[in-house]
Design a protein around this motif. Sequence first.
Motif, PDB file in Angstrom:
ATOM      1  N   ALA A   1       0.828  -1.205   0.000  1.00 40.44           N
ATOM      2  CA  ALA A   1       0.000   0.000   0.000  1.00 40.44           C
ATOM      3  C   ALA A   1       0.866   1.259   0.000  1.00 40.44           C
ATOM      4  N   TRP A   2       0.372   2.286  -0.672  1.00 40.28           N
ATOM      5  CA  TRP A   2       1.069   3.564  -0.695  1.00 40.28           C
ATOM      6  C   TRP A   2       0.930   4.231   0.666  1.00 40.28           C
ATOM      7  N   LYS A   3       1.881   5.070   0.999  1.00 41.59           N
ATOM      8  CA  LYS A   3       1.811   5.854   2.241  1.00 41.59           C
ATOM      9  C   LYS A   3       1.292   7.243   1.897  1.00 41.59           C
ATOM     10  N   PHE A   4       0.353   7.710   2.709  1.00 42.74           N
ATOM     11  CA  PHE A   4      -0.244   9.025   2.506  1.00 42.74           C
ATOM     12  C   PHE A   4      -0.058   9.871   3.755  1.00 42.74           C
ATOM     13  N   SER A   5       0.106  11.162   3.547  1.00 42.30           N
ATOM     14  CA  SER A   5       0.205  12.082   4.676  1.00 42.30           C
ATOM     15  C   SER A   5      -1.185  12.609   5.016  1.00 42.30           C
ATOM     16  N   SER A   6      -1.306  13.179   6.177  1.00 39.32           N
ATOM     17  CA  SER A   6      -2.609  13.675   6.619  1.00 39.32           C
ATOM     18  C   SER A   6      -2.811  15.146   6.288  1.00 39.32           C
ATOM     19  N   ASP A   7      -1.817  15.788   5.684  1.00 33.55           N
ATOM     20  CA  ASP A   7      -1.907  17.225   5.430  1.00 33.55           C
ATOM     21  C   ASP A   7      -2.545  17.582   4.085  1.00 33.55           C
ATOM     22  N   LYS A   8      -2.908  16.578   3.300  1.00 33.75           N
ATOM     23  CA  LYS A   8      -3.455  16.822   1.967  1.00 33.75           C
ATOM     24  C   LYS A   8      -4.419  15.685   1.639  1.00 33.75           C
ATOM     25  N   PRO A   9      -5.538  15.977   0.952  1.00 38.15           N
ATOM     26  CA  PRO A   9      -6.474  14.902   0.608  1.00 38.15           C
ATOM     27  C   PRO A   9      -5.789  13.788  -0.190  1.00 38.15           C
ATOM     28  N   VAL A  10      -6.192  12.566   0.077  1.00 37.24           N
ATOM     29  CA  VAL A  10      -5.580  11.395  -0.557  1.00 37.24           C
ATOM     30  C   VAL A  10      -5.691  11.463  -2.073  1.00 37.24           C
ATOM     31  N   TYR A  11      -6.849  11.891  -2.596  1.00 35.82           N
ATOM     32  CA  TYR A  11      -6.993  11.925  -4.056  1.00 35.82           C
ATOM     33  C   TYR A  11      -5.981  12.869  -4.693  1.00 35.82           C
ATOM     34  N   LEU A  12      -5.643  13.972  -4.005  1.00 36.16           N
ATOM     35  CA  LEU A  12      -4.643  14.895  -4.547  1.00 36.16           C
ATOM     36  C   LEU A  12      -3.241  14.284  -4.477  1.00 36.16           C
ATOM     37  N   GLN A  13      -2.982  13.497  -3.450  1.00 38.04           N
ATOM     38  CA  GLN A  13      -1.686  12.824  -3.350  1.00 38.04           C
ATOM     39  C   GLN A  13      -1.538  11.777  -4.446  1.00 38.04           C
ATOM     40  N   ILE A  14      -2.633  11.111  -4.771  1.00 37.85           N
ATOM     41  CA  ILE A  14      -2.613  10.138  -5.874  1.00 37.85           C
ATOM     42  C   ILE A  14      -2.383  10.873  -7.194  1.00 37.85           C
ATOM     43  N   ALA A  15      -3.087  11.981  -7.389  1.00 33.10           N
ATOM     44  CA  ALA A  15      -2.907  12.778  -8.605  1.00 33.10           C
ATOM     45  C   ALA A  15      -1.467  13.257  -8.717  1.00 33.10           C
ATOM     46  N   ASP A  16      -0.888  13.723  -7.612  1.00 37.66           N
ATOM     47  CA  ASP A  16       0.508  14.186  -7.622  1.00 37.66           C
ATOM     48  C   ASP A  16       1.460  13.062  -8.011  1.00 37.66           C
ATOM     49  N   ARG A  17       1.196  11.872  -7.516  1.00 32.21           N
ATOM     50  CA  ARG A  17       2.067  10.736  -7.829  1.00 32.21           C
ATOM     51  C   ARG A  17       2.007  10.412  -9.322  1.00 32.21           C
ATOM     52  N   ILE A  18       0.820  10.483  -9.891  1.00 30.18           N
ATOM     53  CA  ILE A  18       0.664  10.223 -11.330  1.00 30.18           C
ATOM     54  C   ILE A  18       1.346  11.324 -12.138  1.00 30.18           C
ATOM     55  N   VAL A  19       1.176  12.576 -11.706  1.00 26.55           N
ATOM     56  CA  VAL A  19       1.840  13.695 -12.382  1.00 26.55           C
ATOM     57  C   VAL A  19       3.347  13.484 -12.386  1.00 26.55           C
TER      58      VAL A  19
END
Length: 126
Positions: A2-20
């Motif tokens: 599983a990917w690690k996500f931070s709590s300071d930003k919505p998960v969907y935006l972190q996923i989008a950033d990773r794809i970018v």
Amino acid sequence: MAWKFSSDKPVYLQIADRIVKKVLSGEYSAGEQIPTVRQIALEAAVNPNTVQHAFAELENEGLIISKGTLGRFVTDDTEVVAACRRRMAEQLVREFTKNMEQLSITKEQAVTMIEEVMKWTFLNVN
């Protein structure tokens, strides 16, 4: 895993950033099909709706294009990719400068540090 996500930003935006980042690094090249919602949801261990939300953001930016039942693909538009790269770089610079200000580092000191680190990094890469 599983990917690690931070709590300071919505998960969907972190996923989008990773794809970018994968697009900007060339891991996903222009015109290439990207993994499906289900594939990314399984890999990231998130709800498919969260990935769908990330994809919608990237489609709104024009970075990925939906081709109906064929899937989603990275845009061929180099201007869209360049604009995305610039936005991401500007965001990183804003974060960096904010952190430097908090440490009372002057602009000149920061520039010198950047030059030193980049010189060291490039020397060790080659």
